[in-house]
Design a protein around this motif. Sequence first.
Motif, PDB file in Angstrom:
ATOM      1  N   GLY A  71      -8.804  10.827  -4.550  1.00 52.84           N
ATOM      2  CA  GLY A  71      -9.451   9.673  -3.977  1.00 52.84           C
ATOM      3  C   GLY A  71      -8.352   9.049  -3.019  1.00 52.84           C
ATOM      4  N   ALA A  72      -7.255   8.830  -3.554  1.00 52.89           N
ATOM      5  CA  ALA A  72      -6.110   8.318  -2.835  1.00 52.89           C
ATOM      6  C   ALA A  72      -5.921   9.120  -1.377  1.00 52.89           C
ATOM      7  CB  ALA A  72      -4.982   8.211  -3.290  1.00 52.89           C
ATOM      8  N   LEU A  73      -5.938  10.289  -1.186  1.00 51.20           N
ATOM      9  CA  LEU A  73      -5.874  11.059  -0.185  1.00 51.20           C
ATOM     10  C   LEU A  73      -7.195  10.935   0.639  1.00 51.20           C
ATOM     11  CD1 LEU A  73      -4.650  14.543  -1.536  1.00 51.20           C
ATOM     12  CD2 LEU A  73      -3.457  13.170  -0.163  1.00 51.20           C
ATOM     13  N   SER A  74      -8.539  10.831   0.080  1.00 51.69           N
ATOM     14  CA  SER A  74      -9.533  10.514   0.816  1.00 51.69           C
ATOM     15  C   SER A  74      -9.540   9.053   1.379  1.00 51.69           C
ATOM     16  CB  SER A  74     -10.671  10.839   0.085  1.00 51.69           C
ATOM     17  OG  SER A  74     -10.958   9.502  -0.631  1.00 51.69           O
ATOM     18  N   ASP A  75      -8.833   8.182   0.796  1.00 49.36           N
ATOM     19  CA  ASP A  75      -8.741   6.721   1.321  1.00 49.36           C
ATOM     20  C   ASP A  75      -8.074   6.853   2.597  1.00 49.36           C
ATOM     21  OD1 ASP A  75     -10.503   5.517  -0.403  1.00 49.36           O
ATOM     22  OD2 ASP A  75      -8.741   5.074  -1.847  1.00 49.36           O
ATOM     23  N   GLU A 344     -11.951  -1.724  -1.166  1.00 49.19           N
ATOM     24  CA  GLU A 344     -11.158  -1.173  -0.231  1.00 49.19           C
ATOM     25  C   GLU A 344     -10.295   0.094  -0.814  1.00 49.19           C
ATOM     26  OE1 GLU A 344      -8.562  -3.722  -2.813  1.00 49.19           O
ATOM     27  OE2 GLU A 344     -10.421  -3.828  -1.919  1.00 49.19           O
ATOM     28  N   ARG A 345     -10.433   0.254  -2.200  1.00 54.37           N
ATOM     29  CA  ARG A 345     -10.000   1.628  -2.687  1.00 54.37           C
ATOM     30  C   ARG A 345     -10.800   2.259  -3.463  1.00 54.37           C
ATOM     31  NH1 ARG A 345      -4.503   1.305  -2.400  1.00 54.37           N
ATOM     32  NH2 ARG A 345      -3.361  -0.659  -1.901  1.00 54.37           N
ATOM     33  N   ARG A 346     -12.108   2.633  -2.906  1.00 52.94           N
ATOM     34  CA  ARG A 346     -13.220   3.203  -3.630  1.00 52.94           C
ATOM     35  C   ARG A 346     -12.902   4.486  -3.924  1.00 52.94           C
ATOM     36  NH1 ARG A 346     -17.363   0.316  -0.018  1.00 52.94           N
ATOM     37  NH2 ARG A 346     -18.154  -1.271  -1.396  1.00 52.94           N
TER      38      ARG A 346
END
Length: 405
Positions: A71-75, A344-346
Amino acid sequence: MNPEAAHLWRAPRWALALLLAMLGTLGPFSIDTYVPAFAAIGAATGATPLQLQQTFSAYLFGFAFMNLFHGALSDSFGRRPVVLWGLAVFTLASVGCALSQSIGQLIFFRALQGLSTGAGIVVSRAVVRDLFPPSEAQKVMSQITIYFGVAPAIAPLVGGLLLEWTGGWRAIFWLLVVVGAALTVSNWRLLPETLPAARRQPFRVGHLMRGYWQLLSDPRFMLLALASGIPFNGLFLYVLSAPAFLGDVLQLRPTQFFWMFVLSIAGIMGGSWLSGRLAGRARPRHQIMKGIRIMLIVSVLNVAANAMLAPSAWWSLWPITIYAFGWALMVPVVTLMVLDLHPERRGMASSLQAVVGSASNGVVAGAVAPLVMHSALGLALASAAFMLVGLVAWAWLRRRWPELG
Protein backbone atom coordinates in the motif's frame (compact mmCIF):
# COMPACT_ATOMS: atom_id res chain seq x y z
CA MET A 1 -11.80 10.62 -5.00
CA ASN A 2 -9.75 11.19 -8.11
CA PRO A 3 -11.25 14.31 -9.80
CA GLU A 4 -10.88 12.56 -13.17
CA ALA A 5 -12.63 9.39 -11.95
CA ALA A 6 -15.50 9.67 -14.42
CA HIS A 7 -13.05 9.55 -17.34
CA LEU A 8 -10.74 6.81 -16.09
CA TRP A 9 -13.27 3.99 -16.31
CA ARG A 10 -16.08 4.24 -18.85
CA ALA A 11 -17.10 0.59 -18.95
CA PRO A 12 -19.90 -0.73 -16.66
CA ARG A 13 -19.17 -0.69 -12.94
CA TRP A 14 -19.56 -4.47 -12.69
CA ALA A 15 -16.70 -4.91 -15.17
CA LEU A 16 -14.32 -2.94 -12.93
CA ALA A 17 -15.58 -4.89 -9.91
CA LEU A 18 -14.79 -8.12 -11.75
CA LEU A 19 -11.29 -6.97 -12.71
CA LEU A 20 -10.49 -5.84 -9.16
CA ALA A 21 -12.09 -8.96 -7.69
CA MET A 22 -9.81 -11.15 -9.78
CA LEU A 23 -6.88 -9.23 -8.32
CA GLY A 24 -8.19 -9.50 -4.78
CA THR A 25 -8.99 -13.20 -4.96
CA LEU A 26 -5.63 -14.31 -6.34
CA GLY A 27 -4.23 -14.43 -2.80
CA PRO A 28 -6.94 -16.55 -1.13
CA PHE A 29 -7.28 -18.74 -4.23
CA SER A 30 -3.57 -19.50 -4.18
CA ILE A 31 -3.66 -20.45 -0.51
CA ASP A 32 -5.95 -23.46 -0.77
CA THR A 33 -5.77 -24.72 -4.35
CA TYR A 34 -3.06 -27.25 -3.56
CA VAL A 35 -4.56 -28.57 -0.28
CA PRO A 36 -5.98 -31.73 -1.93
CA ALA A 37 -2.48 -32.54 -3.21
CA PHE A 38 -0.82 -32.66 0.23
CA ALA A 39 -0.57 -36.44 0.20
CA ALA A 40 0.85 -36.47 -3.33
CA ILE A 41 3.39 -33.74 -2.50
CA GLY A 42 4.44 -35.60 0.64
CA ALA A 43 4.91 -38.84 -1.29
CA ALA A 44 6.89 -37.13 -4.05
CA THR A 45 9.19 -35.07 -1.83
CA GLY A 46 9.36 -37.19 1.32
CA ALA A 47 7.94 -34.28 3.34
CA THR A 48 6.45 -34.73 6.79
CA PRO A 49 3.00 -33.32 7.67
CA LEU A 50 4.73 -30.55 9.63
CA GLN A 51 6.82 -29.57 6.61
CA LEU A 52 3.72 -29.55 4.40
CA GLN A 53 2.02 -27.25 6.92
CA GLN A 54 5.02 -24.94 6.65
CA THR A 55 4.18 -24.35 2.98
CA PHE A 56 0.97 -22.77 4.31
CA SER A 57 2.68 -20.72 6.98
CA ALA A 58 5.50 -19.53 4.66
CA TYR A 59 2.92 -18.24 2.19
CA LEU A 60 0.76 -16.54 4.80
CA PHE A 61 3.57 -14.88 6.71
CA GLY A 62 5.19 -13.74 3.46
CA PHE A 63 1.81 -12.33 2.49
CA ALA A 64 1.49 -10.55 5.85
CA PHE A 65 5.02 -9.13 5.76
CA MET A 66 4.88 -7.65 2.26
CA ASN A 67 1.42 -6.25 2.88
CA LEU A 68 3.18 -3.71 5.07
CA PHE A 69 4.70 -2.22 1.93
CA HIS A 70 2.33 -2.81 -1.01
CA GLY A 71 0.00 0.00 0.00
CA ALA A 72 2.79 2.43 0.85
CA LEU A 73 4.44 1.72 -2.51
CA SER A 74 1.14 2.34 -4.31
CA ASP A 75 0.71 5.64 -2.42
CA SER A 76 4.14 6.72 -3.71
CA PHE A 77 4.49 5.23 -7.20
CA GLY A 78 0.86 4.74 -8.20
CA ARG A 79 -1.55 1.81 -8.10
CA ARG A 80 -0.82 0.34 -11.52
CA PRO A 81 2.97 -0.35 -11.26
CA VAL A 82 2.59 -2.12 -7.91
CA VAL A 83 -0.14 -4.39 -9.28
CA LEU A 84 1.79 -5.30 -12.44
CA TRP A 85 5.06 -6.03 -10.63
CA GLY A 86 3.22 -8.10 -8.03
CA LEU A 87 1.52 -10.20 -10.70
CA ALA A 88 4.79 -10.74 -12.59
CA VAL A 89 6.59 -11.96 -9.46
CA PHE A 90 3.66 -14.23 -8.55
CA THR A 91 3.73 -15.83 -11.98
CA LEU A 92 7.48 -16.54 -11.77
CA ALA A 93 7.10 -17.88 -8.21
CA SER A 94 4.36 -20.24 -9.42
CA VAL A 95 6.74 -21.57 -12.07
CA GLY A 96 9.23 -22.19 -9.25
CA CYS A 97 6.60 -24.10 -7.25
CA ALA A 98 5.73 -26.25 -10.26
CA LEU A 99 9.40 -27.13 -10.85
CA SER A 100 10.35 -27.68 -7.19
CA GLN A 101 12.22 -30.91 -6.50
CA SER A 102 12.23 -30.75 -2.70
CA ILE A 103 10.00 -29.52 0.08
CA GLY A 104 12.54 -26.81 0.90
CA GLN A 105 12.30 -25.40 -2.60
CA LEU A 106 8.51 -25.52 -2.47
CA ILE A 107 8.46 -23.66 0.86
CA PHE A 108 10.76 -20.97 -0.60
CA PHE A 109 8.65 -20.39 -3.70
CA ARG A 110 5.41 -20.45 -1.68
CA ALA A 111 6.88 -17.69 0.48
CA LEU A 112 7.70 -15.75 -2.71
CA GLN A 113 4.12 -16.22 -3.88
CA GLY A 114 2.91 -14.84 -0.57
CA LEU A 115 5.20 -11.83 -0.83
CA SER A 116 3.72 -10.90 -4.21
CA THR A 117 -0.03 -11.69 -4.07
CA GLY A 118 -0.85 -9.06 -1.48
CA ALA A 119 -0.48 -6.35 -4.10
CA GLY A 120 -3.79 -7.31 -5.67
CA ILE A 121 -5.99 -7.29 -2.59
CA VAL A 122 -4.38 -4.20 -1.05
CA VAL A 123 -4.34 -2.00 -4.15
CA SER A 124 -7.77 -3.07 -5.42
CA ARG A 125 -9.41 -1.64 -2.28
CA ALA A 126 -7.62 1.67 -2.72
CA VAL A 127 -8.62 1.82 -6.40
CA VAL A 128 -12.30 1.46 -5.48
CA ARG A 129 -12.18 4.44 -3.12
CA ASP A 130 -10.10 6.43 -5.64
CA LEU A 131 -12.90 6.11 -8.19
CA PHE A 132 -16.19 6.10 -6.27
CA PRO A 133 -17.97 8.09 -3.52
CA PRO A 134 -18.88 6.15 -0.34
CA SER A 135 -22.28 4.69 -1.31
CA GLU A 136 -21.10 3.67 -4.78
CA ALA A 137 -17.84 2.33 -3.34
CA GLN A 138 -19.82 0.12 -0.95
CA LYS A 139 -21.71 -1.41 -3.88
CA VAL A 140 -18.47 -2.15 -5.73
CA MET A 141 -16.83 -3.46 -2.57
CA SER A 142 -19.81 -5.75 -1.99
CA GLN A 143 -19.42 -7.19 -5.48
CA ILE A 144 -15.71 -7.74 -4.83
CA THR A 145 -16.48 -9.43 -1.50
CA ILE A 146 -18.56 -12.04 -3.31
CA TYR A 147 -15.51 -13.19 -5.26
CA PHE A 148 -13.14 -12.77 -2.31
CA GLY A 149 -15.20 -15.14 -0.19
CA VAL A 150 -15.84 -17.57 -3.03
CA ALA A 151 -12.15 -18.03 -3.90
CA PRO A 152 -10.98 -19.89 -0.76
CA ALA A 153 -14.14 -22.00 -0.84
CA ILE A 154 -13.78 -23.27 -4.41
CA ALA A 155 -9.97 -23.42 -4.47
CA PRO A 156 -9.69 -26.90 -2.87
CA LEU A 157 -12.41 -28.18 -5.20
CA VAL A 158 -10.56 -26.88 -8.27
CA GLY A 159 -7.29 -28.32 -7.00
CA GLY A 160 -8.88 -31.69 -6.25
CA LEU A 161 -10.44 -31.96 -9.68
CA LEU A 162 -7.19 -31.01 -11.38
CA LEU A 163 -5.27 -33.55 -9.31
CA GLU A 164 -7.78 -36.25 -10.22
CA TRP A 165 -7.75 -35.41 -13.92
CA THR A 166 -3.99 -35.10 -14.31
CA GLY A 167 -2.73 -37.41 -11.57
CA GLY A 168 0.05 -34.95 -10.66
CA TRP A 169 0.33 -32.17 -8.06
CA ARG A 170 2.48 -29.97 -10.30
CA ALA A 171 -0.50 -29.31 -12.58
CA ILE A 172 -2.07 -27.23 -9.82
CA PHE A 173 0.86 -24.83 -9.80
CA TRP A 174 0.95 -24.70 -13.59
CA LEU A 175 -2.69 -23.58 -13.36
CA LEU A 176 -1.57 -20.74 -11.07
CA VAL A 177 1.08 -19.81 -13.68
CA VAL A 178 -1.65 -19.49 -16.30
CA VAL A 179 -3.87 -17.47 -13.95
CA GLY A 180 -0.99 -15.15 -13.04
CA ALA A 181 -0.02 -14.59 -16.67
CA ALA A 182 -3.63 -13.92 -17.69
CA LEU A 183 -4.09 -11.39 -14.89
CA THR A 184 -0.82 -9.67 -15.78
CA VAL A 185 -1.92 -9.17 -19.39
CA SER A 186 -5.50 -8.13 -18.55
CA ASN A 187 -4.42 -5.57 -15.95
CA TRP A 188 -1.67 -4.22 -18.19
CA ARG A 189 -4.29 -3.56 -20.83
CA LEU A 190 -7.29 -2.50 -18.71
CA LEU A 191 -6.36 -1.20 -15.26
CA PRO A 192 -6.19 2.62 -15.17
CA GLU A 193 -3.89 4.60 -12.91
CA THR A 194 -6.27 6.05 -10.32
CA LEU A 195 -3.90 7.98 -8.04
CA PRO A 196 -3.04 11.44 -9.43
CA ALA A 197 0.63 12.37 -9.35
CA ALA A 198 -0.17 15.41 -7.22
CA ARG A 199 -1.54 13.21 -4.43
CA ARG A 200 1.33 10.75 -4.21
CA GLN A 201 3.29 10.51 -1.00
CA PRO A 202 7.10 10.94 -0.89
CA PHE A 203 8.88 7.60 -0.79
CA ARG A 204 11.22 8.34 2.09
CA VAL A 205 11.88 6.19 5.11
CA GLY A 206 11.08 8.93 7.61
CA HIS A 207 7.84 9.83 5.84
CA LEU A 208 6.80 6.17 5.66
CA MET A 209 7.53 5.60 9.34
CA ARG A 210 5.43 8.62 10.27
CA GLY A 211 2.59 7.20 8.17
CA TYR A 212 2.79 3.79 9.83
CA TRP A 213 2.86 5.44 13.24
CA GLN A 214 -0.11 7.65 12.35
CA LEU A 215 -2.22 4.59 11.50
CA LEU A 216 -0.98 2.15 14.13
CA SER A 217 -1.31 4.72 16.92
CA ASP A 218 -4.92 5.41 15.91
CA PRO A 219 -7.05 3.03 18.04
CA ARG A 220 -9.97 3.48 15.63
CA PHE A 221 -7.90 1.93 12.85
CA MET A 222 -6.79 -1.06 14.92
CA LEU A 223 -10.29 -1.76 16.21
CA LEU A 224 -11.79 -1.60 12.71
CA ALA A 225 -9.03 -3.86 11.34
CA LEU A 226 -9.78 -6.41 14.07
CA ALA A 227 -13.54 -6.13 13.51
CA SER A 228 -13.17 -6.89 9.79
CA GLY A 229 -10.24 -9.32 9.68
CA ILE A 230 -10.59 -11.66 12.65
CA PRO A 231 -14.21 -12.82 12.17
CA PHE A 232 -13.28 -14.08 8.69
CA ASN A 233 -11.20 -16.73 10.42
CA GLY A 234 -14.38 -18.21 11.84
CA LEU A 235 -15.20 -19.19 8.25
CA PHE A 236 -11.63 -19.70 7.02
CA LEU A 237 -11.05 -22.23 9.82
CA TYR A 238 -13.67 -24.55 8.34
CA VAL A 239 -12.18 -24.18 4.86
CA LEU A 240 -8.71 -25.13 6.14
CA SER A 241 -10.15 -28.02 8.14
CA ALA A 242 -12.37 -29.31 5.33
CA PRO A 243 -10.60 -32.65 4.66
CA ALA A 244 -10.70 -33.70 8.34
CA PHE A 245 -14.05 -32.11 9.20
CA LEU A 246 -15.93 -33.35 6.14
CA GLY A 247 -14.20 -36.70 5.71
CA ASP A 248 -13.41 -37.86 9.26
CA VAL A 249 -16.03 -36.07 11.37
CA LEU A 250 -19.04 -35.92 9.03
CA GLN A 251 -18.09 -39.11 7.15
CA LEU A 252 -18.68 -37.59 3.75
CA ARG A 253 -17.11 -38.98 0.62
CA PRO A 254 -14.69 -36.71 -1.28
CA THR A 255 -17.29 -36.35 -4.03
CA GLN A 256 -19.65 -34.83 -1.42
CA PHE A 257 -17.22 -32.21 -0.11
CA PHE A 258 -18.55 -29.67 -2.57
CA TRP A 259 -21.69 -29.19 -0.50
CA MET A 260 -19.86 -27.18 2.15
CA PHE A 261 -18.25 -24.99 -0.49
CA VAL A 262 -21.51 -24.47 -2.38
CA LEU A 263 -23.37 -23.49 0.80
CA SER A 264 -20.55 -21.18 1.95
CA ILE A 265 -20.51 -19.48 -1.44
CA ALA A 266 -24.28 -19.05 -1.27
CA GLY A 267 -23.97 -17.38 2.13
CA ILE A 268 -21.24 -15.02 0.95
CA MET A 269 -23.08 -14.11 -2.23
CA GLY A 270 -26.30 -13.48 -0.33
CA GLY A 271 -24.64 -11.28 2.30
CA SER A 272 -22.66 -9.33 -0.29
CA TRP A 273 -25.75 -8.80 -2.44
CA LEU A 274 -27.70 -7.46 0.53
CA SER A 275 -24.77 -5.24 1.55
CA GLY A 276 -24.80 -3.66 -1.90
CA ARG A 277 -28.56 -3.20 -1.76
CA LEU A 278 -28.30 -1.44 1.61
CA ALA A 279 -25.62 0.98 0.39
CA GLY A 280 -26.89 4.52 0.87
CA ARG A 281 -30.06 3.24 2.58
CA ALA A 282 -28.82 1.94 5.93
CA ARG A 283 -26.39 3.69 8.23
CA PRO A 284 -23.02 1.92 8.24
CA ARG A 285 -23.09 1.11 11.96
CA HIS A 286 -26.56 -0.43 11.67
CA GLN A 287 -25.47 -2.65 8.80
CA ILE A 288 -22.34 -3.74 10.66
CA MET A 289 -24.39 -4.64 13.74
CA LYS A 290 -26.78 -6.70 11.62
CA GLY A 291 -23.88 -8.76 10.34
CA ILE A 292 -22.35 -9.16 13.81
CA ARG A 293 -25.69 -10.20 15.36
CA ILE A 294 -26.16 -12.84 12.69
CA MET A 295 -22.67 -14.25 13.33
CA LEU A 296 -23.18 -14.13 17.10
CA ILE A 297 -26.52 -15.93 17.09
CA VAL A 298 -25.44 -18.65 14.69
CA SER A 299 -22.16 -19.16 16.56
CA VAL A 300 -23.98 -19.68 19.87
CA LEU A 301 -26.42 -22.10 18.24
CA ASN A 302 -23.56 -23.94 16.53
CA VAL A 303 -21.70 -24.47 19.81
CA ALA A 304 -24.87 -25.58 21.61
CA ALA A 305 -25.87 -27.99 18.84
CA ASN A 306 -22.42 -29.58 18.68
CA ALA A 307 -22.35 -29.91 22.48
CA MET A 308 -25.67 -31.78 22.54
CA LEU A 309 -25.90 -33.60 19.20
CA ALA A 310 -23.69 -35.92 17.20
CA PRO A 311 -22.30 -34.13 14.11
CA SER A 312 -24.32 -34.77 10.99
CA ALA A 313 -24.04 -33.38 7.51
CA TRP A 314 -27.73 -32.51 7.33
CA TRP A 315 -27.39 -29.78 9.98
CA SER A 316 -23.66 -29.17 10.56
CA LEU A 317 -23.10 -27.22 7.33
CA TRP A 318 -25.89 -24.67 7.71
CA PRO A 319 -24.29 -22.66 10.55
CA ILE A 320 -21.26 -22.12 8.30
CA THR A 321 -23.53 -20.79 5.57
CA ILE A 322 -25.34 -18.35 7.86
CA TYR A 323 -22.06 -17.21 9.43
CA ALA A 324 -20.70 -16.50 5.93
CA PHE A 325 -23.83 -14.44 5.19
CA GLY A 326 -23.33 -12.29 8.29
CA TRP A 327 -19.63 -11.74 7.58
CA ALA A 328 -20.25 -10.72 3.96
CA LEU A 329 -22.99 -8.31 5.05
CA MET A 330 -20.72 -6.27 7.31
CA VAL A 331 -17.19 -6.47 5.91
CA PRO A 332 -17.55 -4.10 2.89
CA VAL A 333 -18.75 -1.34 5.21
CA VAL A 334 -15.96 -1.85 7.74
CA THR A 335 -13.35 -1.89 4.97
CA LEU A 336 -14.52 1.46 3.60
CA MET A 337 -14.46 2.95 7.10
CA VAL A 338 -10.82 1.84 7.40
CA LEU A 339 -9.91 3.47 4.09
CA ASP A 340 -11.62 6.74 4.97
CA LEU A 341 -10.00 7.27 8.38
CA HIS A 342 -6.91 8.74 6.67
CA PRO A 343 -7.82 9.41 3.01
CA GLU A 344 -4.31 10.57 2.10
CA ARG A 345 -2.93 7.13 3.04
CA ARG A 346 -5.55 4.77 1.68
CA GLY A 347 -2.96 2.41 0.22
CA MET A 348 -1.11 2.15 3.52
CA ALA A 349 -4.37 1.69 5.43
CA SER A 350 -5.38 -1.12 3.10
CA SER A 351 -1.95 -2.68 3.62
CA LEU A 352 -2.14 -2.67 7.37
CA GLN A 353 -5.71 -3.94 7.38
CA ALA A 354 -4.59 -6.84 5.21
CA VAL A 355 -1.66 -7.50 7.55
CA VAL A 356 -4.01 -8.01 10.48
CA GLY A 357 -6.14 -10.45 8.48
CA SER A 358 -3.30 -12.37 6.86
CA ALA A 359 -1.27 -12.67 10.07
CA SER A 360 -4.28 -14.12 11.83
CA ASN A 361 -4.81 -16.45 8.86
CA GLY A 362 -1.25 -17.67 9.33
CA VAL A 363 -1.86 -18.41 13.00
CA VAL A 364 -5.08 -20.25 12.15
CA ALA A 365 -3.39 -22.35 9.47
CA GLY A 366 -0.29 -23.16 11.49
CA ALA A 367 -1.66 -23.54 15.02
CA VAL A 368 -5.43 -23.44 15.45
CA ALA A 369 -6.68 -25.62 12.59
CA PRO A 370 -4.41 -28.61 13.42
CA LEU A 371 -5.68 -28.53 17.02
CA VAL A 372 -9.42 -28.51 16.33
CA MET A 373 -9.96 -29.90 12.82
CA HIS A 374 -10.91 -33.37 14.08
CA SER A 375 -13.56 -32.11 16.51
CA ALA A 376 -16.88 -30.55 15.47
CA LEU A 377 -17.27 -28.93 18.90
CA GLY A 378 -13.68 -27.68 18.82
CA LEU A 379 -14.26 -26.07 15.42
CA ALA A 380 -17.49 -24.45 16.62
CA LEU A 381 -15.82 -23.04 19.76
CA ALA A 382 -12.80 -21.71 17.83
CA SER A 383 -15.06 -20.12 15.19
CA ALA A 384 -17.14 -18.47 17.91
CA ALA A 385 -13.97 -17.15 19.58
CA PHE A 386 -12.87 -15.43 16.36
CA MET A 387 -16.30 -13.88 16.00
CA LEU A 388 -16.16 -12.60 19.60
CA VAL A 389 -12.87 -10.79 18.89
CA GLY A 390 -14.61 -8.86 16.13
CA LEU A 391 -17.64 -8.19 18.33
CA VAL A 392 -15.53 -6.84 21.21
CA ALA A 393 -13.49 -4.66 18.83
CA TRP A 394 -16.62 -3.14 17.30
CA ALA A 395 -18.34 -2.65 20.67
CA TRP A 396 -15.24 -0.89 22.03
CA LEU A 397 -15.08 1.35 18.97
CA ARG A 398 -18.75 2.31 19.24
CA ARG A 399 -18.40 3.06 22.94
CA ARG A 400 -15.38 5.34 22.49
CA TRP A 401 -16.37 6.97 19.17
CA PRO A 402 -20.19 6.84 18.89
CA GLU A 403 -20.13 9.36 16.04
CA LEU A 404 -18.23 6.95 13.76
CA GLY A 405 -20.53 5.47 11.14
